[in-house]
Design an enzyme around this catalytic site. Structure first.
Site, short mmCIF file in Angstrom:
data_model
loop_
_atom_site.label_atom_id
_atom_site.label_comp_id
_atom_site.label_asym_id
_atom_site.label_seq_id
_atom_site.Cartn_x
_atom_site.Cartn_y
_atom_site.Cartn_z
N LYS A 49 0.84 -1.20 0.00
CA LYS A 49 0.00 0.00 0.00
C LYS A 49 0.87 1.25 0.00
O LYS A 49 0.60 2.22 -0.72
CB LYS A 49 -0.94 -0.01 1.22
N GLN A 93 -4.70 -1.55 9.70
CA GLN A 93 -4.50 -2.84 9.02
C GLN A 93 -5.08 -3.97 9.89
O GLN A 93 -4.73 -4.13 11.04
CB GLN A 93 -3.00 -3.07 8.77
N ASP A 116 -11.22 2.75 4.30
CA ASP A 116 -11.63 1.34 4.16
C ASP A 116 -13.15 1.21 4.09
O ASP A 116 -13.67 0.13 3.83
CB ASP A 116 -11.12 0.53 5.36
#
Ligand code: NAP
Length: 276
Positions: A49, A93, A116
């Site tokens: 990422k 994460q 997200d």
């Protein structure tokens, strides 16, 4: 003949577009990634990422916390990043170590910075059909479907899996495209038959090669979201890829299908958060 949907190439093109767009922006978008612990897979995902951010001109910062960190410590980092005007997007994460309250911590990220799309405000916005952050993997999967089918209206779509991260938002996106959507899960009866009715079949379960040729309608668009590690160490999806070839109209490979789209859509969400 079955068309192989090349997620890597489609994600590459999207990233080029995003990079060109970022180049025209006066101030650069910034993403903060929080990584707790030493999980090797999570480390690889975070590195990928961060590298992807660099390539398109998005600033990224990484905040690492030890595996034995406390809920309070993670909460403090999230609060600090929420208040930092230089940070547009925050990504926690997952999965977090078992002792942490994962669901509660995810909800602490400001909805505007929730790249997200897991904040309940964003999940609700998607159901209501109003503007919000859409989770990256379903967003990317829809782009892949549209690369093969122009008009989804009226088509039968079956999504296997009903997680908040993928299955539910995927179903909402397909509904917005006027598909007739069926959600299948571990309690679904006659799942093979249900799937065989699908013009668009999306599998997000986490079970190696579960979807066989007999589950697939001739010519259907099959999107394989699952990531499973086989005994030989290689990755495979939830769809038996070899069996799908020849039956499906189109199929995504694993790896090289949905995965690259997840990262590209994370970048798109970060740019969107910056504009907001
Ligand atoms: P999850 O939260 O574990 O959800 C799995 C879903 O599959 C559940 O809804 C479950 O049903 C259903 N299921 C389990 N066994 C089943 C069966 N035998 N028949 C039908 N449905 C069954 O997983 P997730 O987070 O949605 O992820 C699913 C897969 O996608 C995983 O392999 C994950 O690694 C992968 N993934 C990939 C990406 C990417 O970027 N490529 C991103 C996210 C996830 P119940 O609700 O009834 O238990």
């Amino acid at each position: 003949m079955t068309h192989i949907i090349d997620g890597k190439a489609i994600a590459g093109a999207l990233k080029e577009e995003l990079a060109a767009h970022v180049a025209t922006m006066e101030s650069k978008p910034a993403l903060a990634v929080i990584l707790v612990g030493e999980d090797p897979a999570s480390k690889v995902y975070v590195n990928n990422k961060i590298k992807a951010c660099e390539k398109v001109g998005i600033t990224s910062i990484e905040r690492r916390l030890p595996a034995d960190t406390t809920d309070e410590a993670v909460e403090a980092v999230i609060n600090e990043l929420n208040e930092d005007d230089n940070i547009d997007g925050i990504l926690l994460q997952l999965p977090l170590p078992d002792h942490l309250e994962s669901d509660r911590l995810v909800q602490l990220i400001n909805a505007e910075k929730d790249v997200d799309g897991l904040n309940l405000l964003n999940a609700g916005a998607l159901v209501a059909g109003v503007e919000g952050m859409v989770p990256c993997t379903p967003q990317g999967s829809l782009i892949l479907i549209k690369s093969f089918i122009n008009n989804l209206s009226g088509l039968n779509a079956v999504v296997i899996g009903r997680s908040l991260l993928f299955g539910k938002p995927m179903a909402q996106l397909l509904l917005q495209e006027n598909c007739t959507v069926t959600m299948a899960h571990s309690r679904t009866q006659n799942i093979e038959e249900v799937c065989r009715g699908a013009d668009i079949l999306v599998a997000a379960v986490g079970r190696e090669k579960m979807v066989k040729a007999s589950w697939i309608k001739k010519g259907a668009c099959v999107i394989d979201v699952g990531i499973n590690r086989m005994e030989n160490g290689k990755l495979c999806g939830d769809v038996d890829y070899e069996e799908a070839i020849g039956v499906a109209g189109a199929v995504t490979p694993v790896p090289g299908g949905v995965g690259p789209m997840t990262i590209a859509c994370l970048l798109a969400n970060t740019i969107k958060a910056h504009k907001n």
